[in-house]
Design an enzyme around this catalytic site. Structure first.
Site, PDB file in Angstrom:
ATOM      1  N   LYS A 272      24.434 -14.282 -51.128  1.00 55.56           N
ATOM      2  CA  LYS A 272      23.085 -14.610 -50.669  1.00 55.56           C
ATOM      3  C   LYS A 272      23.026 -16.019 -50.089  1.00 55.56           C
ATOM      4  O   LYS A 272      22.538 -16.245 -48.979  1.00 55.56           O
ATOM      5  CB  LYS A 272      22.081 -14.483 -51.808  1.00 55.56           C
ATOM      6  N   CYS A 347       3.328  -6.135 -53.220  1.00 54.94           N
ATOM      7  CA  CYS A 347       4.321  -5.325 -53.941  1.00 54.94           C
ATOM      8  C   CYS A 347       5.006  -6.180 -55.002  1.00 54.94           C
ATOM      9  O   CYS A 347       6.216  -6.419 -54.963  1.00 54.94           O
ATOM     10  CB  CYS A 347       5.340  -4.757 -52.954  1.00 54.94           C
ATOM     11  N   CYS A 354      -1.019  -1.415 -55.383  1.00 58.16           N
ATOM     12  CA  CYS A 354      -0.988  -0.266 -54.475  1.00 58.16           C
ATOM     13  C   CYS A 354      -2.366   0.035 -53.905  1.00 58.16           C
ATOM     14  O   CYS A 354      -2.481   0.573 -52.797  1.00 58.16           O
ATOM     15  CB  CYS A 354      -0.443   0.967 -55.203  1.00 58.16           C
ATOM     16  N   CYS A 363       4.800   5.648 -48.894  1.00 57.97           N
ATOM     17  CA  CYS A 363       5.648   4.971 -49.879  1.00 57.97           C
ATOM     18  C   CYS A 363       5.937   5.914 -51.037  1.00 57.97           C
ATOM     19  O   CYS A 363       5.006   6.370 -51.714  1.00 57.97           O
ATOM     20  CB  CYS A 363       4.969   3.700 -50.393  1.00 57.97           C
TER      21      CYS A 363
END
Length: 386
Positions: A272, A347, A354, A363
């Site tokens: 990363k 999220c 939601c 989704c």
């Protein structure tokens, strides 16, 4: 001015680097700023830093996360105990920097070579990882473009903490060589640490003239440790910062590595951080920067899975490999900024919102993550007491 666009795309690094702009601009000229930094570097050199190493060992024990296993342990031996055999079986590639504490390393050329060779072997052994550098070969999930467009329309990055600081001029006033080292150190300190804490730590290093490889190499490790506290795993990071500065001086003439393989060989640098530094410092995109937000959201959307299965990926690095198989390379940079903002505002890790999300119809995980029974019970008990 390489960093101007690149840093704004990666908000974590941009936020860290931008924290120092006001103080850096206060200097009348760059030469006077350098002279001030040089005068503040009258720090006693100390070649023996074993005490700091000892302190780092005790700190790492309190972590509930899985420790990284020394790469030396990965080398085959003729005979080993049952405990050693189990440890080898439990080891699975390079852990992501976000998910585990730093591993102890002596920073020698041989140990860094073993670390890189281990990463390359694990990459070659995995069918999915073998196509890391090839974009668009995998089968893209259904409606992925519609999902991205829906997230963009919600404009989550405008309300996300990562976008709270102006990033357009971050680090652009520094000479290229100094700016690249500045990016590397800031990124090393940022793992498992909130942005404002990392920014303050980098600013303290700057105030004491410790943002060049020469200065860090001459400084006591204990001094660096005190200045970067309370970043996550600050003792281990102080050790790694010293080693990285020495390597940059000895092998790169004070600059930083410019290839993915060379960056991965540095102490404390995983996939990363390597991809992030490569893009921000050198404007070279060779992979997607996947943090915990990108990892979580890609699994919720069903965009990634373990090779040959429908199981979720278990680490950001697995997610990166799977995502790069089908996501067009033109989206590799933007996807990080978009999903990080989306993950911070909508999220979220626990109880995602939601109800306010516009892509719930497409989704697969919409409204499926609810509070646990224990948490509901606690709320019920609390309401009865009231």
């Amino acid at each position: 001015m390489i960093l101007t666009g690149a840093a704004s795309t990666f908000p974590i690094v941009a936020r860290v680097l931008n924290a120092m702009n006001r103080r850096m601009y206060a200097a009348t000229t760059l030469s006077s700023a350098k002279s001030i930094s040089a005068e503040s570097l009258n720090l006693r050199s100390d070649s023996n830093s074993e005490a700091a190493h000892g302190a780092s060992e005790s700190e790492t024990r309190v972590s509930l996360r899985k420790k990284r296993i020394k790469q030396d342990d990965l080398e085959p031996v003729k005979k080993c105990s049952a405990r050693e055999t189990k440890a080898r079986k439990d080891m699975c590639g390079l852990p992501d920097i976000e998910d585990s504490p730093y591993k102890k390393t002596n920073g020698t050329a041989s140990s860094r070579t073993r670390k890189l060779n281990s990463y390359i072997k694990s990459t070659e052994a995995s069918p999915s990882a073998s196509s890391i550098k090839t974009a668009g070969l995998g089968i893209p999930p259904e409606n992925w473009e519609k999902v991205l467009e829906g997230i963009r329309k919600m404009k989550p990055s405008e309300e996300a903490p990562v976008n709270a600081v102006e990033c357009d001029r971050t680090g652009s006033f520094l000479p290229p060589k100094e700016r690249r080292f500045y990016v590397l150190i800031g990124t090393l300190l940022s793992s498992q640490t909130k942005e404002h804490i990392t920014g303050a730590a980098v600013e303290r290093l700057h105030q004491n003239g410790l943002l060049t490889p020469e200065a860090i190499d001459k400084a006591d490790e204990s001094t660096i440790k005190e200045l970067i506290y309370p970043v996550g795993f600050y003792t281990r990071k102080a050790t790694n910062v010293k080693k990285v500065a020495k390597i940059c001086l000895m092998e790169y003439d004070g600059d930083i590595p410019r290839t993915l393989e060379e960056l991965l060989s540095l102490p404390g640098v995983g996939p990363k951080i390597a991809h992030l530094v490569l893009h921000v410092a050198w404007n070279d995109v060779q992979g997607i920067c996947v943090d915990t937000h990108v990892h979580r959201i890609c699994n919720r959307l069903g965009w990634v899975s373990k090779p040959g299965t429908k199981q979720k990926t278990s680490s950001p690095e697995e997610t990166r490999v799977a995502l790069q198989q089908w996501l067009p390379k033109g989206e590799w940079v933007a996807i990080n900024f978009l999903l990080v903002g989306f993950g911070q505002t909508i999220c979220t890790p626990l109880r995602p919102h939601c109800g306010t999300c516009s892509i719930t119809e497409i989704c697969p995980s919409a409204f499926k993550e609810t509070p646990s029974t224990s948490s509901k019970l606690k709320k019920s008990i609390k309401s009865k007491k009231l």
